[in-house]
Design a protein around this motif. Structure first.
Motif, mmCIF file in Angstrom:
data_model
loop_
_atom_site.group_PDB
_atom_site.id
_atom_site.type_symbol
_atom_site.label_atom_id
_atom_site.label_comp_id
_atom_site.label_asym_id
_atom_site.label_seq_id
_atom_site.Cartn_x
_atom_site.Cartn_y
_atom_site.Cartn_z
ATOM 1 N N GLU A 1 0.842 -1.204 0.000
ATOM 2 C CA GLU A 1 0.000 0.000 0.000
ATOM 3 C C GLU A 1 0.870 1.245 0.000
ATOM 4 N N THR A 2 0.622 2.140 -0.938
ATOM 5 C CA THR A 2 1.381 3.387 -1.021
ATOM 6 C C THR A 2 0.802 4.393 -0.037
ATOM 7 N N ASP A 3 1.486 5.513 0.127
ATOM 8 C CA ASP A 3 1.047 6.535 1.086
ATOM 9 C C ASP A 3 -0.353 7.057 0.782
ATOM 10 N N ASP A 4 -0.722 7.082 -0.492
ATOM 11 C CA ASP A 4 -2.050 7.614 -0.843
ATOM 12 C C ASP A 4 -3.137 6.530 -0.799
ATOM 13 N N GLY A 5 -2.784 5.332 -0.312
ATOM 14 C CA GLY A 5 -3.791 4.287 -0.160
ATOM 15 C C GLY A 5 -3.961 3.387 -1.365
ATOM 16 N N THR A 6 -3.216 3.638 -2.430
ATOM 17 C CA THR A 6 -3.270 2.765 -3.597
ATOM 18 C C THR A 6 -2.557 1.466 -3.264
ATOM 19 N N VAL A 7 -3.116 0.348 -3.700
ATOM 20 C CA VAL A 7 -2.449 -0.941 -3.487
ATOM 21 C C VAL A 7 -1.781 -1.365 -4.790
ATOM 22 N N ASN A 8 -0.470 -1.540 -4.715
ATOM 23 C CA ASN A 8 0.278 -2.053 -5.859
ATOM 24 C C ASN A 8 0.551 -3.526 -5.636
ATOM 25 N N VAL A 9 0.602 -4.277 -6.718
ATOM 26 C CA VAL A 9 0.844 -5.709 -6.591
ATOM 27 C C VAL A 9 2.045 -6.071 -7.462
ATOM 28 N N SER A 10 2.897 -6.941 -6.913
ATOM 29 C CA SER A 10 4.088 -7.377 -7.641
ATOM 30 C C SER A 10 4.266 -8.864 -7.396
ATOM 31 N N VAL A 11 5.291 -9.431 -8.022
ATOM 32 C CA VAL A 11 5.576 -10.857 -7.868
ATOM 33 C C VAL A 11 6.934 -11.022 -7.211
ATOM 34 N N ARG A 12 6.984 -11.872 -6.180
ATOM 35 C CA ARG A 12 8.262 -12.261 -5.597
ATOM 36 C C ARG A 12 8.615 -13.612 -6.210
ATOM 37 N N PRO A 13 9.555 -13.628 -7.156
ATOM 38 C CA PRO A 13 9.786 -14.852 -7.925
ATOM 39 C C PRO A 13 10.472 -15.952 -7.134
ATOM 40 N N GLU A 14 9.984 -17.193 -7.333
ATOM 41 C CA GLU A 14 10.665 -18.366 -6.803
ATOM 42 C C GLU A 14 11.645 -18.876 -7.854
ATOM 43 N N SER A 15 11.250 -18.783 -9.114
ATOM 44 C CA SER A 15 12.136 -19.224 -10.200
ATOM 45 C C SER A 15 11.913 -18.355 -11.426
#
Length: 197
Positions: free
Chosen positions: A113-127
């Motif tokens: 969650e950013t300071d303005d309340g927006t939720v960003n989504v990313s991937v934490r790669p396993e491979s």
């Protein structure tokens, strides 16, 4: 805790457009080690995701330690993956890969969650693996099929994740059907056109 294969969650195939619209995470039990799921807007839960696309850029954004950010593009949008000291194999792969190249990634969704309340989504790669164009094209076809199946089941009465998605997201689920069809149509054009998009 050992990572024995049978207990691992299935990695969901999802296009970037839908993945980036997802912002709601949940657990199915109160156990602190229970898996965290990302609720896909088309009505499915994802503890792990499987994506294939073009690595268009990579950058070491770490300060004290290596922390790689990769930008992976599919026909519907962009995934961001982040790998550091806790994902040594994935970080090493990002360090070694040249952009642009086709890559296959299995990883866990992460929301922030950013300071303005927006939720960003990313991937934490396993491979992370380098793949060829045929593998990328096959992934697009199979991901389109899975997406269309989810959209078709979205309104079904017994679909608890569809119900959750209707409660959590005010999104037109049909846009994912359109994105899947457009992704399939993009395979009929040349790769040069896709990079411009």
């Amino acid at each position: 805790m050992s990572q024995s294969a049978p207990t691992r969650e299935v990695a969901r195939r999802v296009f970037a457009q839908e993945f980036n619209d997802a912002a709601y995470t949940f657990k199915e039990s109160d156990d602190e080690r229970a898996p965290v799921y990302l609720l896909l807007p088309s009505g499915a839960q994802a503890n792990r995701v499987f994506l294939v696309g073009t690595l268009t850029e990579k950058e070491d954004v770490g300060e004290d330690n290596e922390y790689w950010r990769g930008r992976i593009v599919d026909p519907t949008g962009t995934f961001f993956v982040y790998a550091g000291q806790y994902q040594p194999e994935a970080a090493s792969a990002l360090r070694e890969l040249d952009a642009p190249s086709y890559v296959s990634i299995v990883g866990k969704p992460r929301t922030y969650e950013t300071d303005d309340g927006t939720v960003n989504v990313s991937v934490r790669p396993e491979s992370i693996s380098k793949v060829d164009a045929a593998t990328r094209d096959r992934w697009v076809v199979e991901t389109a099929e899975r997406t269309l199946e989810r959209v078709d089941r979205f309104e079904e009465e017994g679909n608890e994740y569809g119900r959750m998605a209707r409660e959590q997201y005010d999104l037109p689920v049909d846009s994912y059907r359109q994105a899947a069809i457009a992704a399939l149509q993009s395979l009929e054009t040349t790769d040069e056109l896709e990079v411009e998009a």
